[in-house]
Design an enzyme around this catalytic site. Structure first.
Site, mmCIF file in Angstrom:
data_model
loop_
_atom_site.group_PDB
_atom_site.id
_atom_site.type_symbol
_atom_site.label_atom_id
_atom_site.label_comp_id
_atom_site.label_asym_id
_atom_site.label_seq_id
_atom_site.Cartn_x
_atom_site.Cartn_y
_atom_site.Cartn_z
ATOM 1 N N SER A 199 0.793 -1.236 -0.029
ATOM 2 C CA SER A 199 0.054 0.078 -0.103
ATOM 3 C C SER A 199 0.849 1.296 0.065
ATOM 4 O O SER A 199 1.787 1.225 -1.058
ATOM 5 C CB SER A 199 -0.979 -0.062 0.954
ATOM 6 O OG SER A 199 -1.805 1.157 1.004
ATOM 7 N N HIS B 274 -2.545 -0.643 -3.339
ATOM 8 C CA HIS B 274 -3.545 0.305 -3.265
ATOM 9 C C HIS B 274 -3.079 1.643 -3.904
ATOM 10 O O HIS B 274 -2.255 2.312 -3.242
ATOM 11 C CB HIS B 274 -3.542 0.499 -1.603
ATOM 12 C CG HIS B 274 -4.105 -0.717 -1.054
ATOM 13 N ND1 HIS B 274 -3.813 -0.916 0.430
ATOM 14 C CD2 HIS B 274 -4.572 -1.865 -1.524
ATOM 15 C CE1 HIS B 274 -4.693 -2.118 0.788
ATOM 16 N NE2 HIS B 274 -4.896 -2.510 -0.277
ATOM 17 N N ASP C 247 -4.839 -4.651 5.432
ATOM 18 C CA ASP C 247 -4.868 -5.570 4.379
ATOM 19 C C ASP C 247 -3.790 -6.386 4.079
ATOM 20 O O ASP C 247 -2.561 -5.843 3.995
ATOM 21 C CB ASP C 247 -5.510 -4.573 3.031
ATOM 22 C CG ASP C 247 -5.805 -5.600 1.831
ATOM 23 O OD1 ASP C 247 -6.230 -6.698 1.949
ATOM 24 O OD2 ASP C 247 -5.921 -4.992 0.840
#
Length: 202
Positions: A23, A50, A143
């Site tokens: 991310s 992300h 995540d």
């Protein structure tokens, strides 16, 4: 970690695919890892980042200029090929179906993310089992932690970026908390691990 220790982690392991999640700070982390891989890298590398929707389409261009691997956006019902770096498309979850092909879906976000790292890793673990290498890098949410745990439970090799080195350490710390990974490494050692994996073909 020296080459001998990294090679020991790979000893006797057959590899069919690599899946990477990241991310915040992930683009820079990948730029440190992936340029060291040759075009003939023997496994597909499936990556979930992300990023803002407007940036997603630029990932293929950005990385194709920097890596020897072929770089593509994952396409529904297409089988991952060796020597290819795949990125999950913007605003779609990316799964690996039992038949070994990509599947894209518009299910609700997971950890506020779509694509979600967990979905890709968990489905890849179901398909590849102990032949999967999972790598989780820098990030600001949770995540990927459950996905890495699923890879570990399936017998795959789990590698987490050292949180002390990560641009944002939340994601790797959560993965370590949820299930101890096989390896916690700085980026330079993750790059070397992938290079050494080519010498470990069964």
């Amino acid at each position: 970690m020296d080459d001998a220790s990294l090679a020991l982690a790979l000893a006797g392991r057959r590899i069919s695919a690599v899946v990477i999640g990241a991310s915040a700070g992930g683009v820079n982390a990948l730029i440190e890892i992936l340029p060291g891989l040759p075009r003939e890298f023997p496994y597909p590398v499936v990556t979930v980042l992300h990023v803002m929707r407007s940036r997603q389409n630029q990932l293929v261009e950005v990385f194709q200029q920097r890596v020897a691997l072929r770089v593509e956006e994952a396409v529904d019902k297409v089988e991952p090929r060796p020597g290819t770096l795949y990125f999950a498309p913007a605003d779609y979850h990316l799964s690996i179906e039992e038949e070994g092909v990509f599947s894209l879906s518009l299910e609700p976000p997971v950890h506020f993310a779509r694509p979600a790292i967990d979905i890709t890793m968990e489905t890849a673990a179901n398909v590849y089992g102990p032949e999967l290498v999972g790598i989780l890098l820098t990030g600001a949410n949770h995540d990927g932690a459950a996905g890495m745990a699923a890879i570990g439970a399936a017998g795959g090799l789990t590698v987490v970026q050292d949180p002390a080195e990560a641009q944002v350490g939340v994601m790797p710390k959560e993965a370590i908390r949820l299930r101890a990974p096989d390896l916690v490494l700085p980026l330079r050692d993750i790059r070397r691990l992938l290079q050494l994996s080519m010498e470990n073909l069964q």
